[in-house]
Design a protein around this motif. Structure first.
Motif, mmCIF file in Angstrom:
data_model
loop_
_atom_site.group_PDB
_atom_site.id
_atom_site.type_symbol
_atom_site.label_atom_id
_atom_site.label_comp_id
_atom_site.label_asym_id
_atom_site.label_seq_id
_atom_site.Cartn_x
_atom_site.Cartn_y
_atom_site.Cartn_z
ATOM 1 N N SER A 1 0.820 -1.210 0.000
ATOM 2 C CA SER A 1 0.000 0.000 0.000
ATOM 3 C C SER A 1 0.853 1.258 0.000
ATOM 4 C CB SER A 1 -0.931 0.010 1.218
ATOM 5 O OG SER A 1 -1.923 -0.978 1.110
ATOM 6 N N LYS A 2 1.977 1.225 0.720
ATOM 7 C CA LYS A 2 2.870 2.383 0.761
ATOM 8 C C LYS A 2 3.398 2.733 -0.626
ATOM 9 C CE LYS A 2 5.094 2.773 5.295
ATOM 10 N NZ LYS A 2 6.401 2.658 6.005
ATOM 11 N N ASP A 3 3.608 1.707 -1.441
ATOM 12 C CA ASP A 3 4.234 1.908 -2.747
ATOM 13 C C ASP A 3 3.252 2.332 -3.825
ATOM 14 O OD1 ASP A 3 6.694 0.991 -1.673
ATOM 15 O OD2 ASP A 3 6.056 -1.080 -1.971
ATOM 16 N N LEU A 4 1.967 2.150 -3.576
ATOM 17 C CA LEU A 4 0.956 2.487 -4.574
ATOM 18 C C LEU A 4 0.663 3.988 -4.580
ATOM 19 C CD1 LEU A 4 -1.613 -0.398 -3.934
ATOM 20 C CD2 LEU A 4 -0.069 -0.176 -5.896
ATOM 21 N N PRO A 5 0.245 4.526 -5.709
ATOM 22 C CA PRO A 5 -0.216 5.918 -5.718
ATOM 23 C C PRO A 5 -1.572 6.003 -5.031
ATOM 24 C CG PRO A 5 -0.560 4.917 -7.868
ATOM 25 C CD PRO A 5 0.203 3.911 -7.048
ATOM 26 N N PRO A 6 -1.897 7.127 -4.416
ATOM 27 C CA PRO A 6 -3.207 7.258 -3.778
ATOM 28 C C PRO A 6 -4.332 7.233 -4.806
ATOM 29 C CG PRO A 6 -2.085 9.374 -3.829
ATOM 30 C CD PRO A 6 -1.088 8.354 -4.288
ATOM 31 N N PHE A 7 -5.538 6.944 -4.337
ATOM 32 C CA PHE A 7 -6.693 6.968 -5.227
ATOM 33 C C PHE A 7 -6.852 8.364 -5.827
ATOM 34 C CE2 PHE A 7 -8.055 3.331 -2.548
ATOM 35 C CZ PHE A 7 -8.315 2.413 -3.557
ATOM 36 N N ASP A 8 -7.191 8.406 -7.123
ATOM 37 C CA ASP A 8 -7.416 9.698 -7.780
ATOM 38 C C ASP A 8 -8.875 9.877 -8.167
ATOM 39 O OD1 ASP A 8 -7.611 7.861 -9.798
ATOM 40 O OD2 ASP A 8 -6.073 8.757 -11.089
ATOM 41 N N VAL A 9 -9.762 9.087 -7.532
ATOM 42 C CA VAL A 9 -11.205 9.209 -7.761
ATOM 43 C C VAL A 9 -11.894 9.375 -6.420
ATOM 44 C CG1 VAL A 9 -11.174 7.851 -9.881
ATOM 45 C CG2 VAL A 9 -11.511 6.696 -7.683
ATOM 46 N N GLY A 10 -13.144 9.813 -6.436
ATOM 47 C CA GLY A 10 -13.899 10.024 -5.214
ATOM 48 C C GLY A 10 -14.372 8.718 -4.603
ATOM 49 N N PHE A 11 -14.870 8.804 -3.368
ATOM 50 C CA PHE A 11 -15.285 7.596 -2.665
ATOM 51 C C PHE A 11 -16.461 6.911 -3.362
ATOM 52 C CE2 PHE A 11 -17.738 5.260 0.542
ATOM 53 C CZ PHE A 11 -16.759 4.346 0.936
ATOM 54 N N GLY A 12 -17.335 7.674 -4.007
ATOM 55 C CA GLY A 12 -18.449 7.064 -4.721
ATOM 56 C C GLY A 12 -17.971 6.082 -5.774
ATOM 57 N N SER A 13 -16.957 6.469 -6.526
ATOM 58 C CA SER A 13 -16.397 5.578 -7.550
ATOM 59 C C SER A 13 -15.743 4.361 -6.930
ATOM 60 C CB SER A 13 -15.383 6.343 -8.404
ATOM 61 O OG SER A 13 -15.995 7.403 -9.109
ATOM 62 N N ILE A 14 -15.054 4.587 -5.805
ATOM 63 C CA ILE A 14 -14.421 3.466 -5.098
ATOM 64 C C ILE A 14 -15.473 2.481 -4.608
ATOM 65 C CG2 ILE A 14 -13.059 2.839 -3.061
ATOM 66 C CD1 ILE A 14 -11.639 5.572 -3.351
ATOM 67 N N PHE A 15 -16.562 3.009 -4.049
ATOM 68 C CA PHE A 15 -17.630 2.152 -3.528
ATOM 69 C C PHE A 15 -18.267 1.326 -4.649
ATOM 70 C CE2 PHE A 15 -22.051 1.280 -2.424
ATOM 71 C CZ PHE A 15 -21.913 0.714 -1.162
ATOM 72 N N VAL A 16 -18.564 1.965 -5.763
ATOM 73 C CA VAL A 16 -19.182 1.255 -6.888
ATOM 74 C C VAL A 16 -18.253 0.157 -7.398
ATOM 75 C CG1 VAL A 16 -19.932 1.497 -9.288
ATOM 76 C CG2 VAL A 16 -20.676 3.155 -7.575
ATOM 77 N N GLN A 17 -16.969 0.474 -7.528
ATOM 78 C CA GLN A 17 -16.003 -0.520 -7.999
ATOM 79 C C GLN A 17 -15.914 -1.693 -7.026
ATOM 80 O OE1 GLN A 17 -14.220 -0.557 -10.919
ATOM 81 N NE2 GLN A 17 -13.440 -2.568 -10.329
ATOM 82 N N ASN A 18 -15.872 -1.378 -5.746
ATOM 83 C CA ASN A 18 -15.697 -2.409 -4.724
ATOM 84 C C ASN A 18 -16.938 -3.285 -4.591
ATOM 85 O OD1 ASN A 18 -14.389 -3.782 -2.589
ATOM 86 N ND2 ASN A 18 -15.318 -2.434 -1.076
ATOM 87 N N GLN A 19 -18.115 -2.677 -4.629
ATOM 88 C CA GLN A 19 -19.346 -3.417 -4.360
ATOM 89 C C GLN A 19 -19.956 -4.084 -5.594
ATOM 90 O OE1 GLN A 19 -19.094 -3.194 -0.528
ATOM 91 N NE2 GLN A 19 -21.059 -3.897 -1.277
ATOM 92 N N PHE A 20 -19.835 -3.440 -6.749
ATOM 93 C CA PHE A 20 -20.572 -3.904 -7.923
ATOM 94 C C PHE A 20 -19.706 -4.435 -9.058
ATOM 95 C CE2 PHE A 20 -23.304 -0.543 -6.026
ATOM 96 C CZ PHE A 20 -24.362 -1.341 -5.655
ATOM 97 N N ARG A 21 -18.451 -4.023 -9.103
ATOM 98 C CA ARG A 21 -17.622 -4.380 -10.258
ATOM 99 C C ARG A 21 -16.468 -5.306 -9.918
ATOM 100 N NH1 ARG A 21 -17.246 1.717 -12.929
ATOM 101 N NH2 ARG A 21 -19.487 1.938 -13.407
#
Length: 348
Positions: free
Chosen positions: A4-24
């Motif tokens: 996680s330390k080596d990854l770039p931070p998320f560049d999208v909002g939490f709504g997009s993260i939630f949709v990706q995590n829950q539905f995609r």
């Protein structure tokens, strides 16, 4: 693979993260070929919900010995009885731990050390959401902060040397702490005035009635601690990771939600929530499948994911340093800094 330390931070909002995590994201259940014969695991909060389901799934992979760590003996016994009926060959025992009290956490860790000749896996699943500001009398801390951060990190530190010593030689112990994607929404925790970060979060003025802010903050504090923990603990000794099970229906985490909000929550759950089976599979993925690349990382959607974006900034790293020092001071009665130093010196 990057941590996680080596990854770039998320560049999208939490709504997009939630949709990706829950539905995609397709659930990834551990291979049935995983064989836990001979292994010993403990799971806190294992009498119901995700903890119970994770217990059931690990026993289905031939886990030999399970410790159900709960604060209520009767509820623990009831869960153990059901699991024994499903898996009569496994040894299943109940141990008491009240995560709101430091003394209970210490006693539990001592019992684990004294009574178990082996410990391979620990999953720290117990957590709370409170809708009203409540303090724990034994410590004076707000209860969400106490259970979800202070006591959970305390138990994690106490278990580290036990997992190192009691896992088979050449095989790192596994310690998985349940976290949440909601940590990604929490702002940078800051000390206000002359108060510490912990004291600021204890202030009832900073408690919101819906408790979302406080719950989310308790989870981001764990991410901040994990960020620092990699400086002390080697993945060769104990692989430590944080896991988000996603939004899951059928758990008791939201049992304090008001009657007015329950119908709305039920409807949202029917549309968006994962099954308990899929949610618990994230625990097994973190504790059994993922390797050293997941050490001191945050797992979401069955993969290593970035921390809260502020941890990639100088200000966020300074806050992580400050929180770490405050936590060490809070828990100095148990010499937790000495424990962490011994883990580092043993691997240096």
């Amino acid at each position: 693979m990057a941590t996680s330390k080596d990854l770039p931070p998320f560049d999208v909002g939490f709504g997009s993260i939630f949709v990706q995590n829950q539905f995609r994201t397709k659930p990834q259940h551990p291979p049935s070929t995983i064989d836990l014969t001979g292994k010993v695991a403990l799971i806190t909060g294992a009498n119901t919900g995700l903890g119970y389901e994770a217990s059931k799934q690990m026993l289905a992979l031939r886990l030999s010995h399970l410790i159900i760590a709960v604060r209520n003996q009767a509820k623990g016994d009831a869960a153990a009885s059901k699991l024994r009926a499903l898996h009569p060959k496994a040894k299943i025992e109940v141990m008491i731990v009240d995560m709101s009290k430091y003394s209970s956490v210490q006693e539990f860790a001592q019992r684990v050390d004294n009574q178990l000749p082996r410990l391979d896996i620990a999953i720290l699943n117990a957590g709370v959401i409170k809708l009203k500001y409540t303090t724990e009398p034994s410590t004076g801390h707000e209860q969400i902060l106490q259970v979800n951060y202070l006591s959970t990190i305390f138990l994690a530190i106490l278990l580290l040397p036990i997992l190192k010593r009691k896992s088979p030689p050449g095989t790192p112990g596994r310690l998985t702490i349940v976290n949440a994607a909601l940590a990604l929404t929490a702002p940078l925790p800051k000390a206000v005035g002359h108060k510490s970060i912990i004291a600021t979060l204890d202030d009832p003025k900073n408690f919101t009635p819906n408790a979302d802010k406080n719950y989310n903050m308790s989870k981001v504090l764990a991410q901040m601690f994990a960020y620092k923990l990699s400086e002390y603990v080697s993945a060769d000794d104990v692989i430590v990771n944080l896991v988000c099970p996603g939004y899951v229906k059928g758990t008791e985490l939201s049992r304090d939600v008001s009657i007015i909000l329950r119908p709305m929550l039920a409807l949202f759950s029917a549309i968006a929530a994962r099954t308990v089976r899929d949610g618990a599979s994230t625990y097994l993925d973190a504790a059994l499948v993922k390797g050293k690349e997941s050490h001191c990382s945050f797992l979401m959607s069955w993969k290593v994911s970035p921390f809260n974006s502020f941890l990639y900034t100088p200000e966020g790293k300074d806050a992580a340093d400050q929180l770490f020092d405050e936590t060490m001071k809070e828990l100095e009665f148990a010499n937790v800094r000495g424990i962490l130093e011994s883990m580092r010196s043993a691997t240096a």
